[in-house]
Design a protein around this motif. Structure first.
Motif, short mmCIF file in Angstrom:
data_model
loop_
_atom_site.label_atom_id
_atom_site.label_comp_id
_atom_site.label_asym_id
_atom_site.label_seq_id
_atom_site.Cartn_x
_atom_site.Cartn_y
_atom_site.Cartn_z
N ARG A 285 -10.65 66.41 30.13
CA ARG A 285 -10.65 67.50 29.15
C ARG A 285 -11.63 68.60 29.55
NH1 ARG A 285 -11.63 66.04 22.92
NH2 ARG A 285 -13.81 65.92 23.59
N ALA A 286 -12.80 68.17 30.02
CA ALA A 286 -13.81 69.14 30.45
C ALA A 286 -13.34 69.89 31.69
CB ALA A 286 -15.12 68.43 30.73
N GLY A 290 -13.74 73.57 30.89
CA GLY A 290 -14.97 74.16 31.40
C GLY A 290 -14.93 74.54 32.86
N MET A 291 -14.39 73.65 33.71
CA MET A 291 -14.41 73.88 35.14
C MET A 291 -13.61 75.12 35.51
SD MET A 291 -15.86 72.29 37.66
CE MET A 291 -15.77 71.82 39.38
N ALA A 292 -12.43 75.24 34.95
CA ALA A 292 -11.57 76.38 35.27
C ALA A 292 -12.24 77.68 34.86
CB ALA A 292 -10.23 76.23 34.55
N SER A 321 -20.45 73.71 33.39
CA SER A 321 -19.58 73.84 32.21
C SER A 321 -18.90 72.52 31.90
CB SER A 321 -18.52 74.92 32.45
OG SER A 321 -19.11 76.19 32.58
N LYS A 322 -18.49 71.83 32.95
CA LYS A 322 -17.84 70.52 32.77
C LYS A 322 -18.81 69.54 32.11
CE LYS A 322 -15.84 66.79 35.56
NZ LYS A 322 -15.46 66.39 36.93
N ALA A 323 -20.05 69.52 32.61
CA ALA A 323 -21.06 68.62 32.03
C ALA A 323 -21.32 68.96 30.57
CB ALA A 323 -22.35 68.68 32.84
N ARG A 324 -21.37 70.27 30.26
CA ARG A 324 -21.63 70.70 28.89
C ARG A 324 -20.46 70.34 27.96
NH1 ARG A 324 -25.74 74.18 27.87
NH2 ARG A 324 -27.07 74.66 29.66
N GLU A 325 -19.24 70.46 28.47
CA GLU A 325 -18.08 70.09 27.65
C GLU A 325 -18.10 68.60 27.34
OE1 GLU A 325 -15.86 71.86 26.11
OE2 GLU A 325 -16.78 73.71 26.83
N ILE A 326 -18.47 67.79 28.34
CA ILE A 326 -18.59 66.34 28.11
C ILE A 326 -19.66 66.07 27.06
CG2 ILE A 326 -19.38 64.17 29.17
CD1 ILE A 326 -18.02 65.10 31.76
N ALA A 327 -20.81 66.76 27.20
CA ALA A 327 -21.91 66.56 26.24
C ALA A 327 -21.49 66.96 24.83
CB ALA A 327 -23.14 67.36 26.68
N LYS A 328 -20.80 68.11 24.70
CA LYS A 328 -20.34 68.56 23.38
C LYS A 328 -19.42 67.53 22.74
CE LYS A 328 -20.48 73.57 24.20
NZ LYS A 328 -19.64 74.78 24.39
N ALA A 329 -18.47 67.02 23.52
CA ALA A 329 -17.51 66.05 22.99
C ALA A 329 -18.21 64.77 22.56
CB ALA A 329 -16.45 65.73 24.04
N LYS A 339 -27.30 58.21 25.79
CA LYS A 339 -25.99 57.98 26.39
C LYS A 339 -25.39 59.28 26.91
CE LYS A 339 -21.50 55.87 25.39
NZ LYS A 339 -20.68 55.18 24.36
N VAL A 340 -25.55 60.37 26.15
CA VAL A 340 -25.02 61.67 26.58
C VAL A 340 -25.69 62.11 27.88
CG1 VAL A 340 -24.77 64.10 25.98
CG2 VAL A 340 -24.45 62.37 24.22
N ALA A 341 -27.01 61.92 27.96
CA ALA A 341 -27.74 62.31 29.17
C ALA A 341 -27.29 61.48 30.37
CB ALA A 341 -29.24 62.15 28.94
N ARG A 342 -27.09 60.18 30.14
CA ARG A 342 -26.70 59.28 31.24
C ARG A 342 -25.33 59.65 31.80
NH1 ARG A 342 -24.10 54.34 30.66
NH2 ARG A 342 -24.61 54.27 28.45
N ILE A 343 -24.40 60.02 30.93
CA ILE A 343 -23.04 60.26 31.37
C ILE A 343 -22.84 61.71 31.84
CG2 ILE A 343 -20.64 60.42 30.54
CD1 ILE A 343 -21.13 57.90 28.95
N SER A 344 -23.45 62.68 31.16
CA SER A 344 -23.23 64.09 31.51
C SER A 344 -24.11 64.55 32.68
CB SER A 344 -23.48 64.98 30.31
OG SER A 344 -24.87 65.02 29.99
#
Length: 361
Positions: A285-286, A290-292, A321-329, A339-344
Motif C-alpha cells: 500500500r505504501a 508514497g513511493m510513486a 514516504s514509503k516508511a511514513r505511509e507504513i508508520a501512519k497505517a 513496533k512502528v519503529a521496528r517495522i518502518s
C-alpha cells in the motif's frame, strides 16, 4: 533475501535474521516476570483452564447466582470443513458450557485486513461444528419399533435447523473499527435494528481503549482484561484475592514455563505469519501511495535542475514516504511506538511527529 556464495552455496539473510531475532527475544523473555498473554502461546497458558474460563465467561456475560456457568468443556480448537477440498480453521480456545453456550475465544494481536469478514467467516465454521456436535447429543438412532421411530423422527424434524447459542469473544490489541468503547456486543439485526437471533453474538474487546486504573477495577470481566493488557510489562500482577486468578498468574510466571514453550512464545513475538502478511500489505500500500509520489517529485526536480542528484534525492524521498505511509497505517491501527519503529525503520521522534499530525486532523 538470499545471497549467493561460492560453489553454488546460498545464504538466506531473512531467515538468519529471523533466527537471530527469535534467540534475542527468547533471552529477553527469560529476564521478565511473566510471559505475555497477548500472544497466542501465552494466552492459552493463561486462559486454557476450566476454572479460569468459567470465571472469565461469567464476567463476560455478567452471570450471577443460579445463572452462573458451573462447568465448561474445552474442545479441540481445530475445525476442518470439507468443500471440494478440506478448509481448516484453527481457533484459539473452543469450549461448551453447562448452560448450553458454545464459546470461541480469540486473542488477536495483529490487525488483520478485512477484520469483520474474518470474524464472520470463522464464526460460520464454528457454528457448523457446534451444530454438528449438538446434533450428536440430541439425535437418537431409529429403533425397529414404528411408534418409537415416529417419535424420534418427529423430534428430528423439530430440531433439524435448531442451533445452540454460539458466542464469539474477540480480545483485540488494536483499534476495532466502528466501536466506540473497549467493549462491544454485536449481533445480526434487521433494517429496523431488531435483533434477528439472540443465539449468535460477537463480543469484541478493544484493549487499546481499556484504560481503567487498578483502583477502578470492580468486575471479573475488568479483572481479566486488566491482567491480559498488563501482564507482559508488569513485575507484580494483582490476584484480586481470587484463587482462580492467582493460579492463572502463576501459570504465566516465566520461571514456571518450560524453555520449549518460551521459545514458542519468542517465535510468536518476532513475527507471526499473519503479521508478515499484514506487513507485506502495508508495504504494498505504501509502495503505491508514497513511493510513486516521492520518485515522481524527485524526477521532476532532477529534470528541472538537470542533475542526477535530483533523481537520487527523489528515490530517497520515495523510500522515506514509503516508511511514513507504513508508520501512519500502523499508528492508525493502534500499534505501539516500539513496533512502528521496528517495522518502518523511522526514529521515535519522527514517529511521534507523524502521530501528532494524525491526532490534530
Amino acid at each position: 533475501m538470499t545471497i549467493d556464495l561460492k560453489d553454488g552455496v546460498s545464504f538466506d539473510v531473512t531467515e538468519h535474521f529471523r533466527e537471530y531475532s527469535v534467540q534475542k527475544t527468547f533471552e529477553e523473555i527469560k529476564k521478565r516476570t511473566y510471559i505475555d498473554p497477548l500472544y497466542d502461546v501465552g494466552f492459552k497458558v493463561f486462559m486454557n483452564d476450566e476454572y479460569a474460563l468459567m470465571n472469565f465467561l461469567n464476567g463476560v456475560f455478567h452471570l450471577k447466582g443460579k445463572k452462573k456457568i458451573t462447568s465448561v468443556t474445552v474442545k479441540n480448537p481445530e475445525i476442518a470443513l470439507v468443500f471440494p477440498v478440506p478448509k481448516p480453521f484453527k481457533l484459539d480456545i473452543r469450549a461448551t458450557a453447562a448452560n448450553g453456550f458454545s464459546i470461541n475465544i480469540e486473542m488477536q494481536k495483529a490487525h488483520p485486513t478485512n477484520f469483520v469478514d474474518r470474524v464472520l467467516l470463522q464464526h460460520c465454521a464454528f457454528m457448523l461444528q457446534s451444530k454438528y456436535e449438538w446434533d450428536q447429543t440430541h439425535l437418537a438412532p431409529l429403533p425397529p419399533d414404528a411408534i418409537a421411530a415416529d417419535k424420534i423422527r418427529s423430534n428430528r424434524e423439530k430440531i433439524r435447523y435448531k442451533i445452540p447459542p454460539t458466542f464469539a469473544i474477540w480480545i483485540c490489541d488494536f483499534k476495532v473499527p466502528r466501536q466506540k468503547g473497549y467493549s462491544g456486543t454485536w449481533a445480526i439485526r434487521n433494517d429496523e435494528g431488531l435483533t434477528v437471533s439472540n443465539k449468535v453474538k460477537y463480543i469484541i474487546y478493544d484493549l487499546t481503549k481499556f484504560t481503567k486504573s487498578l483502583e477502578n477495577i470492580k468486575s471479573d470481566e475488568d479483572r481479566w482484561l486488566y491482567l491480559l493488557k498488563n501482564a507482559g510489562k508488569s513485575n507484580n500482577l494483582p490476584d484480586f484475592s481470587n484463587d482462580i486468578i492467582a493460579k492463572a498468574i502463576k501459570r504465566i510466571l516465566v520461571g514456571n514455563v518450560s524453555e520449549d514453550l518460551l521459545r514458542q512464545q519468542a517465535t510468536n513475538m518476532v513475527m507471526t505469519e499473519e503479521e508478515l502478511d499484514y506487513l507485506a500489505y502495508l508495504k504494498t500500500r505504501a509502495e503505491a501511495k508514497g513511493m510513486a509520489k516521492g520518485i515522481a517529485e524527485g524526477r521532476a526536480k532532477g529534470l528541472a535542475e538537470g542533475r542526477e542528484e535530483g533523481r537520487a534525492e527523489g528515490r530517497a524521498e520515495g523510500a522515506n514516504s514509503k516508511a511514513r505511509e507504513i508508520a501512519k497505517a500502523m499508528l492508525a491501527d493502534g500499534d505501539s511506538l516500539e513496533k512502528v519503529a521496528r517495522i518502518s525503520g523511522l526514529s521515535e521522534s519522527d514517529i511521534l511527529r507523524i502521530k501528532a499530525n494524525i491526532e490534530t486532523k
